[in-house]
Design a protein around this motif. Structure first.
Motif, PDB file in Angstrom:
ATOM      1  N   UNK A  50      88.030 -25.068  34.708  1.00  0.00           N
ATOM      2  CA  UNK A  50      88.096 -23.720  35.788  1.00  0.00           C
ATOM      3  C   UNK A  50      89.317 -22.859  35.325  1.00  0.00           C
ATOM      4  N   UNK A  51      89.163 -21.653  35.031  1.00  0.00           N
ATOM      5  CA  UNK A  51      90.111 -20.753  34.841  1.00  0.00           C
ATOM      6  C   UNK A  51      91.000 -20.122  35.725  1.00  0.00           C
ATOM      7  N   UNK A  52      92.445 -20.018  35.520  1.00  0.00           N
ATOM      8  CA  UNK A  52      93.267 -19.611  36.608  1.00  0.00           C
ATOM      9  C   UNK A  52      94.243 -18.623  35.821  1.00  0.00           C
ATOM     10  N   UNK A  53      94.649 -17.742  36.711  1.00  0.00           N
ATOM     11  CA  UNK A  53      95.690 -16.998  36.117  1.00  0.00           C
ATOM     12  C   UNK A  53      97.164 -17.393  36.638  1.00  0.00           C
ATOM     13  N   UNK A  54      97.921 -17.801  35.634  1.00  0.00           N
ATOM     14  CA  UNK A  54      99.273 -18.192  35.984  1.00  0.00           C
ATOM     15  C   UNK A  54     100.398 -17.084  35.452  1.00  0.00           C
ATOM     16  N   UNK A  55     101.531 -17.169  36.193  1.00  0.00           N
ATOM     17  CA  UNK A  55     102.560 -16.251  35.893  1.00  0.00           C
ATOM     18  C   UNK A  55     103.225 -16.693  34.570  1.00  0.00           C
ATOM     19  N   UNK A  56     103.825 -15.405  33.985  1.00  0.00           N
ATOM     20  CA  UNK A  56     104.350 -15.640  32.630  1.00  0.00           C
ATOM     21  C   UNK A  56     105.870 -15.518  33.017  1.00  0.00           C
ATOM     22  N   UNK A  57     106.885 -16.195  32.300  1.00  0.00           N
ATOM     23  CA  UNK A  57     108.287 -16.125  32.832  1.00  0.00           C
ATOM     24  C   UNK A  57     109.271 -16.153  31.453  1.00  0.00           C
ATOM     25  N   UNK A  58     109.983 -15.471  31.230  1.00  0.00           N
ATOM     26  CA  UNK A  58     110.835 -15.267  29.937  1.00  0.00           C
ATOM     27  C   UNK A  58     112.070 -16.186  30.570  1.00  0.00           C
ATOM     28  N   UNK A  59     112.888 -17.165  29.815  1.00  0.00           N
ATOM     29  CA  UNK A  59     113.709 -18.031  30.182  1.00  0.00           C
ATOM     30  C   UNK A  59     115.079 -18.105  29.404  1.00  0.00           C
ATOM     31  N   UNK A  60     116.294 -18.151  29.592  1.00  0.00           N
ATOM     32  CA  UNK A  60     117.228 -18.627  28.753  1.00  0.00           C
ATOM     33  C   UNK A  60     118.124 -19.568  29.541  1.00  0.00           C
ATOM     34  N   UNK A  61     118.628 -20.412  28.808  1.00  0.00           N
ATOM     35  CA  UNK A  61     119.619 -21.516  29.478  1.00  0.00           C
ATOM     36  C   UNK A  61     120.098 -22.251  28.423  1.00  0.00           C
ATOM     37  N   UNK A  62     121.222 -22.937  28.894  1.00  0.00           N
ATOM     38  CA  UNK A  62     122.103 -23.837  27.955  1.00  0.00           C
ATOM     39  C   UNK A  62     121.979 -25.266  28.474  1.00  0.00           C
ATOM     40  N   UNK A  63     120.946 -25.503  28.994  1.00  0.00           N
ATOM     41  CA  UNK A  63     120.760 -27.086  29.296  1.00  0.00           C
ATOM     42  C   UNK A  63     120.514 -27.915  28.180  1.00  0.00           C
ATOM     43  N   UNK A  64     121.498 -28.503  27.755  1.00  0.00           N
ATOM     44  CA  UNK A  64     121.569 -29.172  26.537  1.00  0.00           C
ATOM     45  C   UNK A  64     122.242 -30.468  26.724  1.00  0.00           C
ATOM     46  N   UNK A  65     121.951 -31.624  25.823  1.00  0.00           N
ATOM     47  CA  UNK A  65     122.607 -32.893  26.117  1.00  0.00           C
ATOM     48  C   UNK A  65     123.974 -32.857  25.289  1.00  0.00           C
ATOM     49  N   UNK A  66     124.873 -33.761  25.915  1.00  0.00           N
ATOM     50  CA  UNK A  66     126.278 -33.821  25.557  1.00  0.00           C
ATOM     51  C   UNK A  66     127.330 -32.648  26.070  1.00  0.00           C
ATOM     52  N   UNK A  67     128.038 -32.280  24.917  1.00  0.00           N
ATOM     53  CA  UNK A  67     129.138 -31.119  25.094  1.00  0.00           C
ATOM     54  C   UNK A  67     130.463 -31.685  25.266  1.00  0.00           C
TER      55      UNK A  67
END
Length: 138
Positions: free
Chosen positions: A121-138
């Motif tokens: 079954x085919x569907x249209x899904x939204x495309x989104x561009x992201x940027x984040x700093x969710x990283x392990x540690x720090x």
């Protein structure tokens, strides 16, 4: 319309560069300014009341330290802003470990895909561009 002609895309890319700054009070105040806040104007009682105690399912969980998470999230135009405040031991300015900042830009485009891996079954899904700093540690 190409991304290069969309003002919200340029604004999004400029805000993503905040992730490259060192973790300090200036960076945190720039991030919080998108929510109409600063480190000096945060509602510490509200944060303490509504924060989440991190458990092993969270990336920043540390079994040796008690850590808390509080999130801000708003949508302006095509950009969704998300800030996660991480605290260690206690919720106050001195125990703020870091603020993680993520942005989601919606170009108002959709892509065609299947509903699931084993579905035809085919569907249209939204495309989104992201940027984040969710990283392990720090």
């Amino acid at each position: 319309m190409p991304y290069s002609f969309q003002p919200s895309y340029h604004e999004f890319k400029k805000m993503c560069k905040l992730n490259e700054l060192p973790n300090n009070e200036e960076k945190y105040n720039k991030i919080l300014s998108y929510f109409g806040l600063s480190l000096d104007t945060l509602d510490w009682e509200g944060i303490e009341k509504n924060s989440i105690l991190l458990t092993p399912k969270y990336l920043d969980y540390d079994e040796n330290n008690v850590r808390y998470l509080y999130s801000y999230k708003i949508q302006k135009s095509r950009i969704e802003y998300i800030a996660h405040l991480l605290f260690e031991h206690k919720i106050d300015k001195r125990h703020l470990m870091k603020i993680e900042f993520a942005l989601i830009w919606d170009p108002k485009r959709r892509y065609l895909t299947t509903k699931g891996m084993s579905s035809y079954e085919l569907v249209f899904k939204p495309y989104r561009e992201t940027c984040n700093i969710f990283e392990k540690g720090d």
